[in-house]
Write a protein that holds these residues in place. Structure first.
Motif, PDB file in Angstrom:
ATOM      1  N   GLY A  12       1.010  -1.240  -0.042  1.00  0.00           N
ATOM      2  CA  GLY A  12       0.000   0.073  -0.058  1.00  0.00           C
ATOM      3  C   GLY A  12       1.014   1.372   0.161  1.00  0.00           C
ATOM      4  N   SER A  15      -1.123   7.097   2.508  1.00  0.00           N
ATOM      5  CA  SER A  15      -0.369   8.079   3.306  1.00  0.00           C
ATOM      6  C   SER A  15       0.383   7.227   4.292  1.00  0.00           C
ATOM      7  N   ALA A  16       0.027   6.252   4.778  1.00  0.00           N
ATOM      8  CA  ALA A  16       0.625   5.298   5.723  1.00  0.00           C
ATOM      9  C   ALA A  16       1.735   4.684   5.280  1.00  0.00           C
ATOM     10  N   ASP A  35       1.908  -1.422  -4.816  1.00  0.00           N
ATOM     11  CA  ASP A  35       0.611  -0.793  -4.691  1.00  0.00           C
ATOM     12  C   ASP A  35      -0.187  -1.285  -6.087  1.00  0.00           C
ATOM     13  N   GLU A  36      -1.302  -1.614  -5.826  1.00  0.00           N
ATOM     14  CA  GLU A  36      -2.205  -2.092  -7.156  1.00  0.00           C
ATOM     15  C   GLU A  36      -2.454  -0.858  -8.152  1.00  0.00           C
ATOM     16  N   ASN A  37      -2.463   0.333  -7.517  1.00  0.00           N
ATOM     17  CA  ASN A  37      -2.733   1.642  -8.495  1.00  0.00           C
ATOM     18  C   ASN A  37      -1.823   2.025  -9.377  1.00  0.00           C
ATOM     19  N   GLN A  43      -5.623   7.363  -1.177  1.00  0.00           N
ATOM     20  CA  GLN A  43      -6.869   8.434  -1.279  1.00  0.00           C
ATOM     21  C   GLN A  43      -6.112   9.797  -1.259  1.00  0.00           C
ATOM     22  N   GLN A  47      -8.112  14.047  -2.638  1.00  0.00           N
ATOM     23  CA  GLN A  47      -8.320  15.034  -1.748  1.00  0.00           C
ATOM     24  C   GLN A  47      -7.801  16.397  -2.183  1.00  0.00           C
ATOM     25  N   HIS A  49      -9.441  19.111  -1.156  1.00  0.00           N
ATOM     26  CA  HIS A  49      -9.675  20.107  -0.325  1.00  0.00           C
ATOM     27  C   HIS A  49      -8.290  20.507   0.754  1.00  0.00           C
ATOM     28  N   VAL A  87      -0.795  -7.486  -4.647  1.00  0.00           N
ATOM     29  CA  VAL A  87      -0.537  -8.420  -3.591  1.00  0.00           C
ATOM     30  C   VAL A  87      -1.739  -9.056  -3.218  1.00  0.00           C
ATOM     31  N   GLY A 117      -5.331   0.237   3.533  1.00  0.00           N
ATOM     32  CA  GLY A 117      -6.575   1.398   3.820  1.00  0.00           C
ATOM     33  C   GLY A 117      -7.780   0.714   3.893  1.00  0.00           C
ATOM     34  N   ILE A 165     -18.058  15.986   1.804  1.00  0.00           N
ATOM     35  CA  ILE A 165     -16.787  16.580   1.169  1.00  0.00           C
ATOM     36  C   ILE A 165     -17.054  16.208  -0.262  1.00  0.00           C
ATOM     37  N   ASP A 295      -5.371   3.178   7.791  1.00  0.00           N
ATOM     38  CA  ASP A 295      -7.034   2.966   7.780  1.00  0.00           C
ATOM     39  C   ASP A 295      -7.347   1.666   8.053  1.00  0.00           C
ATOM     40  N   GLU A 301      -8.233   9.117   9.693  1.00  0.00           N
ATOM     41  CA  GLU A 301      -8.112  10.133   8.458  1.00  0.00           C
ATOM     42  C   GLU A 301      -6.565  10.036   8.380  1.00  0.00           C
TER      43      GLU A 301
HETATM   44  C1  LIG Z   1     -13.487   7.055  -0.267  1.00  0.00           C
HETATM   45  C2  LIG Z   1     -12.603   7.435   0.762  1.00  0.00           C
HETATM   46  C3  LIG Z   1     -12.628   8.996   0.990  1.00  0.00           C
HETATM   47  C4  LIG Z   1     -11.761   9.670   1.942  1.00  0.00           C
HETATM   48  N1  LIG Z   1     -11.794  10.950   2.387  1.00  0.00           N
HETATM   49  C5  LIG Z   1     -11.200  11.514   3.177  1.00  0.00           C
HETATM   50  C6  LIG Z   1     -11.022  13.083   3.433  1.00  0.00           C
HETATM   51  O1  LIG Z   1     -11.705  13.776   2.592  1.00  0.00           O
HETATM   52  N2  LIG Z   1     -10.127  13.384   4.320  1.00  0.00           N
HETATM   53  C7  LIG Z   1      -9.467  12.775   4.975  1.00  0.00           C
HETATM   54  O2  LIG Z   1      -8.546  13.320   6.033  1.00  0.00           O
HETATM   55  N3  LIG Z   1      -9.327  11.311   5.018  1.00  0.00           N
HETATM   56  C8  LIG Z   1     -10.359  10.835   3.916  1.00  0.00           C
HETATM   57  N4  LIG Z   1     -10.537   9.438   3.868  1.00  0.00           N
HETATM   58  C9  LIG Z   1      -9.518   8.667   4.811  1.00  0.00           C
HETATM   59  C10 LIG Z   1      -8.073   8.829   4.670  1.00  0.00           C
HETATM   60  O3  LIG Z   1      -7.961   8.966   3.060  1.00  0.00           O
HETATM   61  C11 LIG Z   1      -7.488   7.889   5.277  1.00  0.00           C
HETATM   62  O4  LIG Z   1      -7.370   8.002   6.501  1.00  0.00           O
HETATM   63  C12 LIG Z   1      -6.180   7.773   4.641  1.00  0.00           C
HETATM   64  O5  LIG Z   1      -5.704   8.240   3.536  1.00  0.00           O
HETATM   65  C13 LIG Z   1      -5.592   6.515   4.960  1.00  0.00           C
HETATM   66  O6  LIG Z   1      -4.268   6.244   4.331  1.00  0.00           O
HETATM   67  P1  LIG Z   1      -4.008   4.731   4.244  1.00  0.00           P
HETATM   68  O7  LIG Z   1      -2.411   4.816   3.721  1.00  0.00           O
HETATM   69  O8  LIG Z   1      -4.093   4.020   5.286  1.00  0.00           O
HETATM   70  O9  LIG Z   1      -4.833   4.139   3.001  1.00  0.00           O
HETATM   71  P2  LIG Z   1      -4.805   4.559   1.529  1.00  0.00           P
HETATM   72  O10 LIG Z   1      -4.693   5.939   1.198  1.00  0.00           O
HETATM   73  O11 LIG Z   1      -6.409   4.088   1.262  1.00  0.00           O
HETATM   74  O12 LIG Z   1      -3.868   3.528   0.937  1.00  0.00           O
HETATM   75  C14 LIG Z   1      -3.858   2.479   0.834  1.00  0.00           C
HETATM   76  C15 LIG Z   1      -3.298   1.768  -0.753  1.00  0.00           C
HETATM   77  O13 LIG Z   1      -3.156   0.342  -0.536  1.00  0.00           O
HETATM   78  C16 LIG Z   1      -3.322   0.000  -1.807  1.00  0.00           C
HETATM   79  N5  LIG Z   1      -3.620  -1.488  -1.802  1.00  0.00           N
HETATM   80  C17 LIG Z   1      -4.621  -2.091  -0.972  1.00  0.00           C
HETATM   81  N6  LIG Z   1      -4.767  -3.348  -1.209  1.00  0.00           N
HETATM   82  C18 LIG Z   1      -3.567  -3.568  -2.082  1.00  0.00           C
HETATM   83  C19 LIG Z   1      -3.357  -4.877  -2.529  1.00  0.00           C
HETATM   84  N7  LIG Z   1      -3.892  -6.224  -2.131  1.00  0.00           N
HETATM   85  N8  LIG Z   1      -2.122  -4.817  -3.223  1.00  0.00           N
HETATM   86  C20 LIG Z   1      -1.467  -3.795  -3.648  1.00  0.00           C
HETATM   87  N9  LIG Z   1      -1.988  -2.593  -3.098  1.00  0.00           N
HETATM   88  C21 LIG Z   1      -3.006  -2.514  -2.295  1.00  0.00           C
HETATM   89  C22 LIG Z   1      -4.498   0.969  -2.590  1.00  0.00           C
HETATM   90  O14 LIG Z   1      -4.337   0.932  -3.952  1.00  0.00           O
HETATM   91  C23 LIG Z   1      -3.918   2.195  -1.810  1.00  0.00           C
HETATM   92  O15 LIG Z   1      -3.229   3.097  -2.905  1.00  0.00           O
HETATM   93  C24 LIG Z   1     -11.010   9.000   3.058  1.00  0.00           C
HETATM   94  C25 LIG Z   1     -11.096   7.452   2.730  1.00  0.00           C
HETATM   95  C26 LIG Z   1     -11.789   6.788   1.996  1.00  0.00           C
HETATM   96  C27 LIG Z   1     -11.700   5.212   1.489  1.00  0.00           C
END
Ligand SMILES: Cc1cc2nc3c(=O)[nH]c(=O)nc-3n(C[C@H](O)[C@H](O)[C@H](O)COP(=O)(O)OP(=O)(O)OC[C@H]3O[C@@H](n4cnc5c(N)ncnc54)[C@H](O)[C@@H]3O)c2cc1C
Length: 373
Positions: A12, A15-16, A35-37, A43, A47, A49, A87, A117, A165, A295, A301
């Protein structure tokens, strides 16, 4: 089948994951991010905003700018990033099954950090499978990443931050949001986001839900109905809107599939979106060497996701012997202090309580196993 061996694999690139990769790579670890993207950033790149909160958490900066900054740091740190890479599985020894450039790889890492996420919840009701019904996050991806307007007249169900949002962003992109519908008696998201919707003149229907969506080959009409204090429909209160799109913003749940496969222990915390992996204060799960961040540990967030990523990256580097205990503790102390700030005050209290109960479940698990707490 090809094999790739690294010190730290991060699943992934949101952010994390990017924060974790930066911390581990800058401590000297050989890091691979998967990352699959097509684009890294998770996310954050949707964003558009401005964030609010403290200066330490880049208040006033737009999400995608924060994402670009994280990405630059990761690239400078020397971590390798594989995009368009899925993955699909994780064994009990944390070896990862990966599809990369059309080939099957097994990635073996001394430490694995899962930062996958969250995904959107869905609701089933008559007409909910018609084309034009979608998650609010899907609509956000269409407008902010792919520059495609999903429809002209939209009804949004759900008034949490995502619903608020995305409604505003749909209007910025040129759609008309004909109504915001919420089953609870009050708007769920922050007042700052709700204020923008109200000022833009969007009618808000609290204590209402969708009864039915109608249309031949796609969404044409949506019927909403008032609900009573037990969320039962009140006959005679139906209203019909002509729309071509219905967005569902009814919550998120952590994408924990890989962590289940590895055999981690979980607990159920509704405030965090459902089942979440047990982990200790270093973000390490009940499977030694497997860390989690963002997440996937419970929906919060972006700022707390970054800090949890920082914590997991530093902890993994420390466990690999790349940071001394003093160096690691100093870094972790700063990160935890920032996390405490994020989880304090009126908005953070629910998250703080949920995180404490997750950590407490881990302590109980360790005690039962006879391990150190
Ligand atoms: C629809 C949505 C809208 C949101 N809007 C807001 C907002 O407006 N403001 C705010 O503060 N927070 C928002 N959040 C929450 C915020 O985005 C998250 O708290 C934060 O971005 C989480 O970061 P993360 O790294 O945990 O996950 P993510 O940013 O979701 O990143 C996870 C990554 O893992 C990758 N991944 C997942 N599974 C696999 C796999 N099996 N193989 C390869 N890659 C994989 C995905 O492609 C993705 O790029 C939103 C969340 C979602 C789902």
């Amino acid at each position: 089948m090809k094999i790739k061996e690294v010190d730290v694999a991060v699943v992934g690139a949101g952010s994390a994951g990017l924060s974790a990769a930066y911390q581990a790579a800058s401590a000297g670890a050989k890091v691979l991010v998967l990352d699959e993207n097509h684009r890294p950033g998770g996310q954050l790149f949707k964003q558009i905003h401005k964030f609010f909160g403290s200066r330490a958490h880049q208040a006033g900066t737009r999400g995608f700018v924060i994402g670009q900054h994280l990405l630059d740091r990761v690239q400078e740190s020397g971590a390798e990033v594989w995009l368009d890479t899925l993955v699909y599985g994780m064994q009990k020894d944390c070896a990862l099954g990966v599809i990369h450039e059309g080939q099957h790889w097994v990635v073996k890492a001394k430490k694995v950090i899962v930062a996958t996420g969250a995904k959107e919840n869905y609701l089933a009701f008559p007409g909910s499978t018609l084309p034009g019904v979608m998650g609010a996050g899907a609509a956000q991806t269409m407008i902010n990443v792919n520059r495609v307007l999903p429809g002209q007249r939209v009804l949004m169900l759900g008034s949490g931050n995502v619903g608020l949002i995305v409604s505003y962003q749909l209007m910025q992109a040129g759609a008309e949001v004909v109504a915001l519908v919420e089953a609870a008696p009050n708007i769920g998201g922050y007042g700052v986001h709700a204020g923008k919707i109200r000022r833009a003149g969007v009618p808000v229907y609290v204590s209402h839900t969708i009864k039915e969506i109608r249309g031949k080959d796609q969404v044409e009409q949506v019927e909403i109905v008032q609900v009573d204090s037990k969320f039962q429909p009140v006959p005679g209160t139906e209203q019909v809107f002509d729309v071509d799109t219905v967005c569902l913003a009814v919550g998120l749940n952590p994408m924990t599939e890989l962590i289940w496969m590895a055999g981690c222990e979980f607990c159920f915390i509704p405030a965090f979106g459902g089942h979440v992996p047990l982990h200790d204060e270093n973000m390490e799960t009940t499977v030694p060497g497997l860390y989690v961040a963002g997440d996937v540990t419970g929906v919060e967030e972006a700022s707390s996701a970054m800090e949890e990523g920082n914590l997991a990256g530093v902890s993994a580097a420390q466990a690999l012997g790349l940071l001394t205990q003093e160096e690691a503790e100093a870094k972790k102390g700063e990160i935890r202090a920032r996390l405490d700030i994020l989880r304090s005050g009126m908005f953070g209290e629910k998250r703080r309580t949920a995180k404490l109960s997750q950590l407490k479940s881990m302590e109980e698990y360790q005690l039962k196993k006879g391990g150190a707490v």
